[in-house]
Scaffold this active site. Sequence first.
Site, mmCIF file in Angstrom:
data_model
loop_
_atom_site.group_PDB
_atom_site.id
_atom_site.type_symbol
_atom_site.label_atom_id
_atom_site.label_comp_id
_atom_site.label_asym_id
_atom_site.label_seq_id
_atom_site.Cartn_x
_atom_site.Cartn_y
_atom_site.Cartn_z
ATOM 1 N N HIS A 222 0.826 -1.202 0.000
ATOM 2 C CA HIS A 222 0.000 0.000 0.000
ATOM 3 C C HIS A 222 0.862 1.254 0.000
ATOM 4 C CE1 HIS A 222 -2.905 2.753 2.365
ATOM 5 N NE2 HIS A 222 -3.154 2.857 1.081
ATOM 6 N N GLU A 225 2.385 1.815 -3.375
ATOM 7 C CA GLU A 225 1.387 2.379 -4.302
ATOM 8 C C GLU A 225 1.320 3.892 -4.157
ATOM 9 O OE1 GLU A 225 -2.682 3.864 -3.682
ATOM 10 O OE2 GLU A 225 -2.723 1.764 -3.058
ATOM 11 N N HIS A 226 1.280 4.360 -2.918
ATOM 12 C CA HIS A 226 1.248 5.805 -2.666
ATOM 13 C C HIS A 226 2.473 6.487 -3.260
ATOM 14 C CE1 HIS A 226 -1.916 7.023 0.376
ATOM 15 N NE2 HIS A 226 -2.147 5.726 0.245
ATOM 16 N N GLU A 302 3.909 10.543 1.901
ATOM 17 C CA GLU A 302 2.984 9.428 1.756
ATOM 18 C C GLU A 302 2.941 8.573 3.016
ATOM 19 O OE1 GLU A 302 0.874 9.582 -0.590
ATOM 20 O OE2 GLU A 302 2.008 11.328 -1.254
ATOM 21 N N GLU A 309 -4.600 7.861 6.978
ATOM 22 C CA GLU A 309 -5.637 6.994 6.420
ATOM 23 C C GLU A 309 -6.017 5.891 7.405
ATOM 24 O OE1 GLU A 309 -6.362 4.318 2.389
ATOM 25 O OE2 GLU A 309 -4.408 5.215 2.778
#
Length: 1271
Positions: A222, A225-226, A302, A309
């Site tokens: 994840h 990806e950021h 990020e 998040e």
Amino acid sequence: MTTDVTMAARMPRRRSSEMVVATLLALASSSTVLGWTLQSAPATVGSIPRRHHRGQMTMKKETSQQPFSLRNLFGGDDRSQPSNSPSKKKKLDPHPMYQREHISPLNSLEPYARRPAVAAASGWNAASASSYRVEDSVVMTEALPSPPPGSLLSAVGGISSPTEESDAALLPLHPAVSSGVLPNGLSYVILPNPAPAGRFEAHLQVFSGSSDELESQQGMAHLTEHVVYMGSRKREKLFGTGSQTNAYTDFHHTVFYAACPVISPLRGVGGGPRGNEMLPLALDALCEVMEARVESGRLEKERQAVLSEMTMVNTIEYRVECQILQALHRENRLAKRFPIGKEELIRSWTGTEVKDYQRCHYRPDNVLLYIVGDVEVDNVEKVIAEKFGHLTAERQGSDVRDVEIRKQASELADAAHATVKARQSWHYPAVLHDFVDKKRAEQNNIEMRDLEGYDIHLRDKYSLDEKVNLLETNSTEDGKWIRPHIYRHELLQSFSLHLFCKRVIEPIITLADFRKSIARRIVLAALQIRLNVNGRGDNPPFSFVEFNQLDSAREGCAICSLDMMSDPSRWDEAIGKVLSEIRTLGTYGLSEGEMERYAGSLMTDAEQLAAMGENISHGDQLSYLMETVACGHTFMSPDQSYEATEAALRTLTLEEVNNEAAELCSHVTSLNGESLAADGPVIAIACCPKLPSEKTEGHYCDEEKLVRSISAAANLPITPNKDVLVPRTLLSDEDIAAAVAAQPPAWTQGVFTDGTSPTPADQVTSPFTLRRLSNGLRIGVAASPAESQRGHLRLVAPGGRDREAALGLKKGSMVIGARTMQEGGAFGQWTREQVELFCVDHLIMVEINCNEEFLIFDFVFPTNEVGNVGFGENIKMGITGTEAVLQILREIIVGFKWEEDALWRSKQNFYATHDGLSKNLEGMTTEKLMEKMTQNDSRFLSVDHETIDAITLEDAKTAVMSQLIPSELEISMVGDFLDVGEILEMVKLFIGTISPDQNKNYLPTVPVPAENVNRVSPLPHIASHLDFELPDSDPRAVAYVSGGTPNRWGILSDGSTVAQRVVAANLGGSDYDKARRQHPLYACVALSLISEIINRRLFSYVRERKQLTYDANFHFTSFERLAGGYFLVTVTASKDKAQAALEACKETLRQVRSTSPITSDNLESAKRVVINRHEGEMRTSRYLAELLSGIQLESIPYKGPSSITDFNGMVQSMTVKDLQFVLGCIDLDEESLFTAIGQTVQPEGLALTDSEEVVPSVAVMPGRRGGPLMG
């Protein structure tokens, strides 16, 4: 990550035409037909409505003796080959793709080679198919073998029962799809699709997800990806072009996508003039993720975004989903590899570690590129080769520095050979499952076993494991296996049961496969309707129930699921009721009437889809393509799907359907003491309040009681269901004739308040026809072919909660009454069950809502004949969906029966909603904020228990029916109408014959004085801040900034308007500018553009620059009838950053008014976003019906025909000066702002023991179990 270039919310690819996607995907899975009351589950904390159509990916087949392995990439293979890489770094042994035939990830696009038995039966010879061996050519395009002689229908045409020959007939492949493989192993799929014209979508799927992470890498997929997409310089070149980009991570993959115009609208994009092709720019951005630099600044940004998040998504619904996934997949690594990862690890990683992960997994032979849109295949293939051809797996592998990571990654990859990833699909996660049918698993070469020397299933204890007490599988007294898990939390107010079993995903590539899938869909539809219609009698024990089975590539299995919600004091009764209904269907099967009903519905579905043809959007096509490729199903065109459905239904028997019912329900029926036990366990997860209460005394659920209850329910006596007589029509010819005689209908002209001239009463006009009936009811009809054979009808009654005080009604009576009508459905001589099944037969969906301004009825319906029975010469035609929906609408106004049991269900929904709100941080903080801003105005607040208790059936009935007076109503109809004149005649017949005095008896005889009617409450003149605390074991925080605004049409709460302020300000300009600023759309368009610009500013300043949040957003309430409104800025943050995030949001608002005003670039970019969104939504009947609603209402004076016809022109005409002026009409001054911070605090006396759960974080999107983690 919110990386959408337009800043629009792009959840897991929610499409504008969800019914199209559902129909498409149902060809490869399952769907249910929804009727009168099956639309709305309670919006309650802890409610888990089902997850539809999760992201699924592609199958790979091994075509050589040497299977793919990361070990080969990192060394251990002596057969090295020359590298194409110019790198001077130490060379590693090349990837085995250079020594063997390439492994194609496109298995569902060459299905004949996938099943030897099928290939032999159909006469297909592998030697006739093209080789996948990589040559020196630029592109190896997959030359698909031709299907064996004889089309699908020719194999079954004219026969009355299936044969071996017909069942072996292969399903046809979509004729337009193309696929290929570059020499470096990168695979791609291209689907030319014309709608919408001038746009395309490109999705790069990297087969690396959280299940591929090592113990020290949890969350790295994840975070990578950021970093690689948010840090992409080439992605930034898409900004301002009307493109959308985003990415998401899941168990099994990471997907990056760009949805773009074919031709750039900008000058200078990519260094060239206006009119450049966007495909090269989009592929540049996607290719850059394969080679991305991991810069320290971007990594830190990020890292903070991901940590934010984690806080944002950690709602109670999210935690419930965590528990479900963890218990469901207890036997494999999915239970310990959630995409969000571990906070302590995320905080610790260096750029080198992230780069090592990226180089290890982001290789050309480990990705699949999808391109769907208004494109030419030859050109696309050329650009793909140009942009991606230089990548090599060897070069990527040579950049992995950490020797230990290489070793561990190789060991994991080698251990995957015994999992569904290697045995079924290369793109499934590397897991095995406790399948309920081991024989079926063995037939697919799958065996559940532990590997010697390597714990690939992560069953050992590890230092980073969450402390969750997962019970062992229990054996009941009669030898049945149930795996229970109880999740208790102080925020849960309801009881929910989630019952699962796992089955093998079986590809659908032959007519026999398709017949089986059709039979399953019929069974699922029948069972869902039984549960919702038959199970909702007086005082039902459950408030929501759904049964389904879906193929899940993300989990590597088909999951059969039962989700049920009930009051915590009635959970045992609810389990007995629901399981008995499932056992009844599994034991006795469907009736002939049910078989006819749902077979006809499926045929109508397929016909509607075929009629859509080239109107299916890129997004819908791409979702279907990715789903079918993922599970190995054959990808068919809509016409081919229709042909296959007809071929399957021609010979499908009730016996076959009931055999499928027995198989589908076998995990439940096997729990009966007289039945054989299933091979695998039934997984039962119950979620309930943490502590017993007075209400649940004697009913508190624990593990032992849960298993005992399920076992007892499996042994309750059952009897076959009786068929319900379903009317073919609700109104007879005699009924209609009597209505015409009593109230002869006639048309009058359409009248408007926005300056538009009246429209004629006797002419069909374009683009829509607007008239009034002689009884005063306003009618608007528009033909739209975008959704073939589908329509949307919206009935609007001005009033809503605003009318409660004006009519002297009890508080809450309007919303409770609307829900009571939704829960009911009896008309005239017909019972609720008959009406609901009438809706099912005619594919009608009904949704009734009440908000602050309106009572709204939405109907989705087919425009063709429905309720048909039989095929060919034996078909019995039903009435059209249009006629059926108008009959229902008439009966709602003149013949609706109000029932006590419907009121009871309505009240239960509102009790649960209020209880859930009281335990929801975001909900309660905004509730407290609105209390302060509106000075406790009940129109804008939730309905509490005391209010609910006070409402009687008569109160609910009076409130709703007082709104249904013809002269107050407006009907908007949009659909695929061949003859608008014919539709108008139907409306005239069914609606025009309603008396103008209908329901006037429900109005009060004496006017009731009330304050603030037709406007929002005036805001206090002193700014205010509030803090709210919610007891919760997990730390979370959210902040809000709010203030006053004009309503959508520029009317302020004091009754003044933006138009009046424009005149007073004397902004100058030409006569054209002066006239333009008096256009009814002026304020509406300006506010839309301002919203887009402020959202972009919040993203840039609060997230990117200040690094305080994962997401901050701005929106208007956009009231239409009420004067005035509010704006709301929402920002999530960690508790220690909540205040700073709040101040950063306030600073953003100050800057846009002063130090950093709106620029022309801001404006032009926002214009493209607003227009693109508008044009995209105009492809749906619902959106156009919403736009038509209110055009003829005097209570919305600025809304008229020009609000639709002039929209794009008004957007294009707006200037920076216009926006800055309208911005001045919004209360953004410091002294006018209302702010709030909500945060959790530890519950009193909370002390977790080692046996209690510490909830892990897992990315789950609302309403979908295990949805992909967006960016």
